[in-house]
Design a protein around this motif. Structure first.
Motif, short mmCIF file in Angstrom:
data_model
loop_
_atom_site.label_atom_id
_atom_site.label_comp_id
_atom_site.label_asym_id
_atom_site.label_seq_id
_atom_site.Cartn_x
_atom_site.Cartn_y
_atom_site.Cartn_z
N UNK A 143 0.85 -1.19 0.00
CA UNK A 143 0.00 0.00 0.00
C UNK A 143 0.88 1.25 0.00
N UNK A 144 0.35 2.31 -0.55
CA UNK A 144 1.06 3.59 -0.58
C UNK A 144 1.07 4.19 0.82
N UNK A 145 2.27 4.57 1.29
CA UNK A 145 2.41 5.20 2.61
C UNK A 145 2.90 6.63 2.53
N UNK A 146 3.57 6.99 1.45
CA UNK A 146 4.07 8.36 1.27
C UNK A 146 3.97 8.72 -0.21
N UNK A 147 3.81 10.00 -0.47
CA UNK A 147 3.82 10.52 -1.84
C UNK A 147 4.86 11.62 -1.89
N UNK A 148 5.73 11.57 -2.89
CA UNK A 148 6.77 12.57 -3.05
C UNK A 148 6.44 13.41 -4.28
N UNK A 149 6.29 14.73 -4.05
CA UNK A 149 5.90 15.66 -5.10
C UNK A 149 7.08 16.58 -5.41
N UNK A 150 7.33 16.78 -6.69
CA UNK A 150 8.33 17.75 -7.13
C UNK A 150 7.72 19.13 -6.84
N UNK A 151 8.25 19.82 -5.86
CA UNK A 151 7.63 21.08 -5.42
C UNK A 151 7.71 22.17 -6.47
N UNK A 152 8.70 22.14 -7.36
CA UNK A 152 8.79 23.16 -8.40
C UNK A 152 7.87 22.88 -9.57
N UNK A 153 7.77 21.61 -9.96
CA UNK A 153 6.92 21.23 -11.10
C UNK A 153 5.49 20.95 -10.68
N UNK A 154 5.29 20.68 -9.38
CA UNK A 154 3.95 20.37 -8.90
C UNK A 154 3.44 19.02 -9.41
N UNK A 155 4.36 18.08 -9.56
CA UNK A 155 4.02 16.76 -10.12
C UNK A 155 4.44 15.68 -9.13
N UNK A 156 3.58 14.68 -8.95
CA UNK A 156 3.94 13.54 -8.13
C UNK A 156 5.06 12.77 -8.82
N UNK A 157 6.15 12.50 -8.11
CA UNK A 157 7.29 11.79 -8.71
C UNK A 157 7.43 10.36 -8.21
N UNK A 158 7.15 10.13 -6.93
CA UNK A 158 7.33 8.79 -6.35
C UNK A 158 6.24 8.52 -5.33
N UNK A 159 5.97 7.24 -5.15
CA UNK A 159 5.17 6.79 -4.01
C UNK A 159 6.02 5.78 -3.26
N UNK A 160 5.98 5.83 -1.95
CA UNK A 160 6.67 4.85 -1.12
C UNK A 160 5.64 3.79 -0.75
N UNK A 161 5.93 2.55 -1.14
CA UNK A 161 5.00 1.45 -0.93
C UNK A 161 5.48 0.59 0.23
N UNK A 162 4.58 0.39 1.19
CA UNK A 162 4.87 -0.53 2.28
C UNK A 162 4.45 -1.92 1.80
N UNK A 163 5.38 -2.86 1.75
CA UNK A 163 5.06 -4.19 1.22
C UNK A 163 3.97 -4.90 2.04
N UNK A 164 3.23 -5.76 1.36
CA UNK A 164 2.22 -6.58 2.01
C UNK A 164 2.94 -7.66 2.83
N UNK A 165 2.33 -8.09 3.89
CA UNK A 165 2.91 -9.17 4.70
C UNK A 165 3.27 -8.69 6.08
N UNK A 166 3.55 -9.64 6.93
CA UNK A 166 3.84 -9.34 8.33
C UNK A 166 5.27 -8.87 8.57
N UNK A 167 6.22 -9.43 7.85
CA UNK A 167 7.63 -9.16 8.14
C UNK A 167 8.25 -8.35 7.01
N UNK A 168 8.03 -7.03 7.03
CA UNK A 168 8.53 -6.16 5.97
C UNK A 168 9.83 -5.48 6.35
N UNK A 169 10.25 -5.61 7.58
CA UNK A 169 11.51 -5.03 8.01
C UNK A 169 11.50 -3.51 8.11
N UNK A 170 10.32 -2.89 8.09
CA UNK A 170 10.25 -1.43 8.21
C UNK A 170 10.80 -0.69 7.00
#
Length: 111
Positions: free
Chosen positions: A28-55
């Motif tokens: 699932x998406x946990x963070x969104x990274x936006x290029x502040x100058x262009x105003x465009x979403x550049x990356x999403x940080x995905x937390x893996x599914x499952x119990x042992x994701x290692x943070x």
């Protein structure tokens, strides 16, 4: 589809599932990274599914995501194994641009 139909609030992105091309949940998406100058979403940080994701979170370039209206999830054209092998970082690393994670992710997803 009107432009307004494609707008999404940033808060609604958090928790949105990310699946592989076959519809298997990668995480699932946990963070969104936006290029502040262009105003465009550049990356999403995905937390893996499952119990042992290692943070660790897997940043995905926004350009590799496609919204699936039927599944109400973002799909990415990679296998679960390729996702697991993609660069992963903890929150402290993602908070520091000097860590170079964006460049590492770009190299991984080139092509």
């Amino acid at each position: 589809m009107a432009v307004d139909d494609r707008l999404v609030k940033s808060g609604d992105l958090i928790g949105t599932p990310v699946t592989d091309a076959k519809g298997h949940k990668l995480g699932v998406i946990r963070e969104v990274f936006v290029d502040r100058d262009a105003g465009i979403g550049r990356y999403v940080a995905v937390e893996p599914a499952g119990l042992f994701t290692g943070g660790k979170y897997h940043p995905l370039p926004w350009r590799v995501l496609t919204f699936d209206d039927k599944a109400e999830a973002y799909a990415v054209e990679i296998t679960k194994d390729r996702f697991k092998d993609s660069p992963a970082y903890d929150r402290d690393q993602l908070a520091k641009p000097s860590h170079g994670w964006a460049q590492q992710v770009e190299r991984y997803f080139e092509g």
